[in-house]
Design an enzyme around this catalytic site. Structure first.
Site, PDB file in Angstrom:
ATOM      1  N   ASP A 187       0.855  -1.192   0.000  1.00  0.00           N
ATOM      2  CA  ASP A 187       0.000   0.000   0.000  1.00  0.00           C
ATOM      3  C   ASP A 187       0.887   1.237   0.000  1.00  0.00           C
ATOM      4  OD1 ASP A 187      -1.733   2.098   0.382  1.00  0.00           O
ATOM      5  OD2 ASP A 187      -2.988   1.037   1.818  1.00  0.00           O
ATOM      6  N   HIS A 192       0.227   7.847   4.073  1.00  0.00           N
ATOM      7  CA  HIS A 192       0.816   7.151   5.215  1.00  0.00           C
ATOM      8  C   HIS A 192       2.320   7.419   5.369  1.00  0.00           C
ATOM      9  CE1 HIS A 192      -3.010   5.145   5.325  1.00  0.00           C
ATOM     10  NE2 HIS A 192      -2.838   4.722   4.086  1.00  0.00           N
ATOM     11  N   ILE A 207      -1.017   9.169   8.679  1.00  0.00           N
ATOM     12  CA  ILE A 207      -1.764   8.253   9.537  1.00  0.00           C
ATOM     13  C   ILE A 207      -1.347   6.817   9.248  1.00  0.00           C
ATOM     14  CG2 ILE A 207      -3.732   9.821   9.691  1.00  0.00           C
ATOM     15  CD1 ILE A 207      -5.180   8.058   7.633  1.00  0.00           C
ATOM     16  N   GLY A 210      -5.221   1.650   7.804  1.00  0.00           N
ATOM     17  CA  GLY A 210      -6.266   0.936   8.516  1.00  0.00           C
ATOM     18  C   GLY A 210      -6.006  -0.553   8.590  1.00  0.00           C
TER      19      GLY A 210
END
Length: 284
Positions: A187, A192, A207, A210
């Site tokens: 990803d 991120h 962040i 998830g």
């Protein structure tokens, strides 16, 4: 209409090949925080190839595949990426994931739900190898501003925690470099990693993925409630309720109920702000 629900659901399934080996699994396990303490025998099951077993959430990155991206390129789907959120994830295991594999992934849009001000796309992927089915994933993609097309609203998936103290509560520290390591499993979203990109997206800093939180929480459940036995996991479902930042701490609360563990995950440093909710691990 940016989303043509009928066209998306009726489209032919897409088939792709998946290949993985022990290096991919080791990298994934390190990306979700395994290996602390480095010489702990329980951690070596995740980090040493001679003892390796596979955490079932590895299914979300096997072969470097990202189901979220697959759902956004399906026929009938044409949306603004800035409006897209990963709403939820389910992995159902048909048997334990092997340490190395060559498999076939078949993906299709299973449903498109009309939530009024948003749409929810459900992408289903089935993975099988020469010995039969391995796992099924449902990825729920939330698209802001794309509802109101007159479709079915879909099921409500809210699961309230039991009205009692949890049976287990554990805390898991998120390293400052956790997202940088996890993104190597496939990803590459700059949200991120890139501080400037994160600010444009409305966050004070990058962040955590998830699905990294998803893996960290499953590992906590396996290690503390399932005797460290990954083969006991039958399915794992969650709703992504909020963000968590590298450097923070996840607080994982667990309630046991026969063949399932109900879970919540919150960010300790932000007054237990929700991270994962409606979370169930079904097990043998």
């Amino acid at each position: 209409m940016p989303i043509d629900a009928a066209k998306a659901v009726s489209a032919e399934p897409r088939t792709t090949a998946l290949t993985w080996g022990h290096k991919d699994i080791l990298l994934y396990h390190l990306g979700i925080g395994a290996g602390v303490p480095a010489t702990d025998p329980d951690e070596l099951r995740y980090t040493l190839e001679s003892r390796l077993h596979v955490l079932p959430s590895f299914a979300t990155v096997a072969g470097g595949g990202m189901a979220l991206a697959g759902g956004l390129t399906a026929p009938g789907i044409d949306v603004d990426l800035a409006a897209v959120l990963h709403g939820g994830q389910t992995v159902e295991l048909h048997r334990p994931i092997p340490v190395s594999g060559d498999a076939t992934q078949t993906s299709k849009v299973a449903a498109v739900y009309d939530k009024g001000k948003a749409a929810v796309i459900v992408l289903r992927t089935d993975v099988a190898d020469a010995d039969g089915p391995l796992w099924t994933c449902d990825t729920r993609i939330f698209v802001r501003g794309e509802g109101g097309f007159g479709g079915e609203r879909g099921p409500s998936e809210r699961v309230q925690p039991p009205a009692r103290e949890p049976d287990r509560t554990v805390e898991r520290a998120i390293r400052e470099d956790q997202a940088l390591l996890y993104r190597l499993s496939g990803d590459w979203n700059p949200l991120h990693a890139d501080p400037e990109f994160a600010k444009v997206a409305g966050f004070e800093k990058p962040i955590l993925h998830g699905l990294c939180s998803y893996g960290m929480v499953l590992k906590a459940v396996v290690d503390t409630a399932l005797d460290g036995d990954v083969a006991r996991v039958r399915s794992y479902t969650t709703r992504f309720a909020g963000v968590v930042y590298p450097g923070e701490t996840l607080r994982v609360r667990m309630w046991r109920d026969r063949a399932r563990v109900q879970v919540t995950a919150t960010a300790v440093e932000r007054d237990d702000a929700p991270v994962l909710s409606d979370t169930i691990v079904e097990h043998a």
